[in-house]
Scaffold this motif. Structure first.
Motif, PDB file in Angstrom:
ATOM      1  N   GLY A   1       0.810  -1.211   0.000  1.00  0.00           N
ATOM      2  CA  GLY A   1       0.000   0.000   0.000  1.00  0.00           C
ATOM      3  C   GLY A   1       0.845   1.262   0.000  1.00  0.00           C
ATOM      4  O   GLY A   1       0.567   2.210  -0.752  1.00  0.00           O
ATOM      5  N   TYR A   2       1.875   1.281   0.831  1.00  0.00           N
ATOM      6  CA  TYR A   2       2.731   2.476   0.888  1.00  0.00           C
ATOM      7  C   TYR A   2       3.477   2.674  -0.426  1.00  0.00           C
ATOM      8  O   TYR A   2       3.662   3.813  -0.872  1.00  0.00           O
ATOM      9  N   GLN A   3       3.884   1.575  -1.069  1.00  0.00           N
ATOM     10  CA  GLN A   3       4.549   1.749  -2.361  1.00  0.00           C
ATOM     11  C   GLN A   3       3.573   2.274  -3.408  1.00  0.00           C
ATOM     12  O   GLN A   3       3.912   3.150  -4.211  1.00  0.00           O
ATOM     13  N   LEU A   4       2.336   1.758  -3.395  1.00  0.00           N
ATOM     14  CA  LEU A   4       1.325   2.279  -4.315  1.00  0.00           C
ATOM     15  C   LEU A   4       1.104   3.769  -4.114  1.00  0.00           C
ATOM     16  O   LEU A   4       0.840   4.506  -5.071  1.00  0.00           O
ATOM     17  N   ASP A   5       1.224   4.204  -2.867  1.00  0.00           N
ATOM     18  CA  ASP A   5       1.000   5.620  -2.535  1.00  0.00           C
ATOM     19  C   ASP A   5       2.244   6.466  -2.731  1.00  0.00           C
ATOM     20  O   ASP A   5       2.249   7.652  -2.411  1.00  0.00           O
ATOM     21  N   GLY A   6       3.331   5.876  -3.211  1.00  0.00           N
ATOM     22  CA  GLY A   6       4.558   6.622  -3.455  1.00  0.00           C
ATOM     23  C   GLY A   6       5.441   6.799  -2.246  1.00  0.00           C
ATOM     24  O   GLY A   6       6.449   7.519  -2.310  1.00  0.00           O
ATOM     25  N   GLN A   7       5.118   6.137  -1.126  1.00  0.00           N
ATOM     26  CA  GLN A   7       5.909   6.258   0.103  1.00  0.00           C
ATOM     27  C   GLN A   7       6.852   5.041   0.192  1.00  0.00           C
ATOM     28  O   GLN A   7       6.676   4.148   1.013  1.00  0.00           O
ATOM     29  N   VAL A   8       7.860   5.055  -0.652  1.00  0.00           N
ATOM     30  CA  VAL A   8       8.697   3.864  -0.827  1.00  0.00           C
ATOM     31  C   VAL A   8       9.529   3.567   0.413  1.00  0.00           C
ATOM     32  O   VAL A   8       9.694   2.406   0.806  1.00  0.00           O
ATOM     33  N   ASP A   9      10.063   4.589   1.056  1.00  0.00           N
ATOM     34  CA  ASP A   9      10.881   4.336   2.249  1.00  0.00           C
ATOM     35  C   ASP A   9      10.052   3.713   3.362  1.00  0.00           C
ATOM     36  O   ASP A   9      10.537   2.826   4.084  1.00  0.00           O
ATOM     37  N   THR A  10       8.810   4.150   3.497  1.00  0.00           N
ATOM     38  CA  THR A  10       7.923   3.536   4.491  1.00  0.00           C
ATOM     39  C   THR A  10       7.617   2.100   4.105  1.00  0.00           C
ATOM     40  O   THR A  10       7.520   1.224   4.967  1.00  0.00           O
ATOM     41  N   ALA A  11       7.463   1.859   2.809  1.00  0.00           N
ATOM     42  CA  ALA A  11       7.233   0.489   2.342  1.00  0.00           C
ATOM     43  C   ALA A  11       8.394  -0.418   2.741  1.00  0.00           C
ATOM     44  O   ALA A  11       8.186  -1.533   3.249  1.00  0.00           O
ATOM     45  N   LEU A  12       9.612   0.031   2.546  1.00  0.00           N
ATOM     46  CA  LEU A  12      10.773  -0.773   2.938  1.00  0.00           C
ATOM     47  C   LEU A  12      10.824  -0.975   4.450  1.00  0.00           C
ATOM     48  O   LEU A  12      11.204  -2.048   4.936  1.00  0.00           O
ATOM     49  N   ALA A  13      10.424   0.058   5.191  1.00  0.00           N
ATOM     50  CA  ALA A  13      10.381  -0.077   6.650  1.00  0.00           C
ATOM     51  C   ALA A  13       9.383  -1.158   7.068  1.00  0.00           C
ATOM     52  O   ALA A  13       9.636  -1.937   7.998  1.00  0.00           O
ATOM     53  N   MET A  14       8.236  -1.232   6.376  1.00  0.00           N
ATOM     54  CA  MET A  14       7.248  -2.265   6.682  1.00  0.00           C
ATOM     55  C   MET A  14       7.799  -3.654   6.376  1.00  0.00           C
ATOM     56  O   MET A  14       7.551  -4.622   7.106  1.00  0.00           O
ATOM     57  N   LEU A  15       8.553  -3.772   5.296  1.00  0.00           N
ATOM     58  CA  LEU A  15       9.149  -5.063   4.969  1.00  0.00           C
ATOM     59  C   LEU A  15      10.191  -5.468   6.010  1.00  0.00           C
ATOM     60  O   LEU A  15      10.328  -6.655   6.344  1.00  0.00           O
ATOM     61  N   GLU A  16      10.924  -4.494   6.522  1.00  0.00           N
ATOM     62  CA  GLU A  16      11.885  -4.795   7.591  1.00  0.00           C
ATOM     63  C   GLU A  16      11.163  -5.274   8.845  1.00  0.00           C
ATOM     64  O   GLU A  16      11.625  -6.200   9.530  1.00  0.00           O
ATOM     65  N   ARG A  17      10.014  -4.671   9.128  1.00  0.00           N
ATOM     66  CA  ARG A  17       9.226  -5.108  10.292  1.00  0.00           C
ATOM     67  C   ARG A  17       8.644  -6.499  10.045  1.00  0.00           C
ATOM     68  O   ARG A  17       8.531  -7.312  10.974  1.00  0.00           O
ATOM     69  N   ALA A  18       8.268  -6.788   8.798  1.00  0.00           N
ATOM     70  CA  ALA A  18       7.792  -8.133   8.461  1.00  0.00           C
ATOM     71  C   ALA A  18       8.891  -9.154   8.701  1.00  0.00           C
ATOM     72  O   ALA A  18       8.649 -10.246   9.228  1.00  0.00           O
ATOM     73  N   HIS A  19      10.107  -8.794   8.334  1.00  0.00           N
ATOM     74  CA  HIS A  19      11.232  -9.707   8.532  1.00  0.00           C
ATOM     75  C   HIS A  19      11.484  -9.940  10.012  1.00  0.00           C
ATOM     76  O   HIS A  19      11.816 -11.063  10.429  1.00  0.00           O
ATOM     77  N   GLU A  20      11.315  -8.933  10.822  1.00  0.00           N
ATOM     78  CA  GLU A  20      11.487  -9.086  12.271  1.00  0.00           C
ATOM     79  C   GLU A  20      10.429 -10.024  12.845  1.00  0.00           C
ATOM     80  O   GLU A  20      10.715 -10.831  13.737  1.00  0.00           O
TER      81      GLU A  20
END
Length: 415
Positions: free
Chosen positions: A353-372
């Motif tokens: 969702g964040y990538q769709l909205d153009g918030q790419v850095d937040t998208a990567l942060a969410m993926l890092e939290r998914a990995h955790e």
């Protein structure tokens, strides 16, 4: 080859646009539907397919692959230099042992006494609890499955009365359901279909509404992930018609699986791009969740009050509505999802969702939290892999480095 036949992208050297057209048609998807899911116009799709526009950039290629559920980018590009699996993760170390017992067909009766269904049900309950609490949930489940499958099959074979046989088949169906979670997105798709179909047969033999609902829920997902939307809908709606008369007096687990199936109907509608139908089924699922006790959490589907916010994010993301995805993500931020793998999946949906909205850095942060939360969830998730791969090509050095570091952790790149 007859003049009206579609060329085969595996036999003939086709252009990118021709491959896209063939693969789109194989998915039964029209140009307007593909265009809508990509956020482009039908005219743009036609021009790409006809070769009037050049090959899109990597970001768009990855999104086309995602929408068409293309497992390997080389299917779309024709280049073995892009032979990258998106929706198939690495084979797990325990896959061979699980495959061996699924493929086995014992012809001789075993000397040992089969465990009673109640004993197996207790083991399954502990296995589901272990899956939800473990960051390496495939490793945990993969260690338990061979013994569970053998014992559940033996219990079904040794059942003497009709009541014992139905109880044993219900446990066997749920064992196959657990197997499907382990096998998902691994390079053994034939095994996944085998356990999904065996689970449905065992559930029908059990005549148990909950077992039938769970098996149908998983089989519908398998069809949807293969872009067989009509088949997914047929299974979902037929099962709901079967369950509906039972719901007024049903136990919580049956209410929950009916609610989960209603969300699945919405999920499939969203994948099709049908906004009104998708949100309509989400509303029905939310009403079903509200009938459940506040702290209830279905052990297989994760259906509960707590998960409805995550389901809203999924609907918005599948509809490619970036702003709505972010709004729903913000609304669910305070919600705690008890399951680690389900929590990780929610973070991946937020990243989309964040990538769709153009918030790419937040998208990567969410993926890092998914990995955790659960490394094995993100490692096998095609959407996460697509975002990471796309951002390793970013023009911003810091973002490119961040995505590359995550790609190393996911096993997509070597350090």
């Amino acid at each position: 080859m007859p003049s009206d036949a579609s060329p085969d992208p595996y036999l003939e050297p086709l252009s990118f646009g021709q491959r896209m057209e063939v693969l789109r048609n194989r998915r039964g998807m029209s140009r307007p539907v593909l265009a809508g899911l990509l956020g482009m116009s039908p005219s743009w799709v036609k021009q790409v397919e006809r070769g009037r526009l050049g090959v899109p950039k990597l970001a768009m290629i990855l999104r086309i692959a995602e929408v068409l559920r293309i497992r390997d980018l080389s299917e779309l590009t024709g280049s073995q230099a892009m032979a990258t699996d998106l929706f198939i993760g690495p084979g797990h170390a325990r896959l061979a042992a699980v495959a061996e017992v699924i493929n086995a067909f014992p012809l001789r009766a075993e000397d040992r006494q089969a465990p009673p269904p109640e004993h197996l049900a207790a083991r399954l309950s502990r296995a589901w609890a272990a899956r939800h609490s473990a960051p390496n949930h495939r490793d945990v489940v993969g260690a338990l499955l061979p013994g569970l499958i053998r014992d559940a099959q033996l219990t079904a074979r040794q059942a003497e009365t009709s009541a014992q046989r139905r109880a044993a088949q219900a446990v066997l169906a749920e064992t196959y359901s657990l197997s499907q979670f382990f096998l998902a997105y691994q390079p053994e798709s034939a095994l996944l279909w085998r356990v999904a179909e065996r689970g449905m047969v065992a559930a029908q033999e059990s005549d148990d509404p909950h077992a039938i609902g769970v098996a149908a829920w998983l089989l519908a997902q398998a069809h949807r992930d293969a872009a067989r939307f009509d088949a997914a809908d047929a299974i979902t709606h037929e099962t709901l018609r079967y369950l509906e008369p039972l719901l007024p007096d049903a136990a919580d687990d049956v209410l929950a699986i009916a609610g989960a199936l209603r969300f699945e109907a919405g999920y499939t509608a969203a994948r099709r791009g049908d906004k009104g139908v998708a949100w309509g089924y989400w509303d029905q699922a939310r009403a079903a969740a509200d009938r459940l006790p506040k702290g209830y959490y279905h052990p297989v589907t994760s259906f509960s009050r707590a998960v409805m916010g995550a389901h809203a994010v999924t609907i918005a993301v599948e509809l490619h509505a970036g702003g709505e995805s972010v709004r729903q993500a913000a609304a669910t931020e305070a919600t705690t999802i008890p399951s680690r793998p389900r929590r990780a999946r929610h973070r991946i949906e937020e990243a989309r969702g964040y990538q769709l909205d153009g918030q790419v850095d937040t998208a990567l942060a969410m993926l890092e939290r998914a990995h955790e939360a659960a490394p094995e969830t993100i490692r096998y998730n095609g959407y996460a892999r697509r975002i990471v791969l796309e951002e390793t090509e970013s023009r911003q050095p810091a973002r490119r480095q961040r995505a590359s570091q995550l790609a190393v952790r996911l096993g997509m790149l070597t350090a």
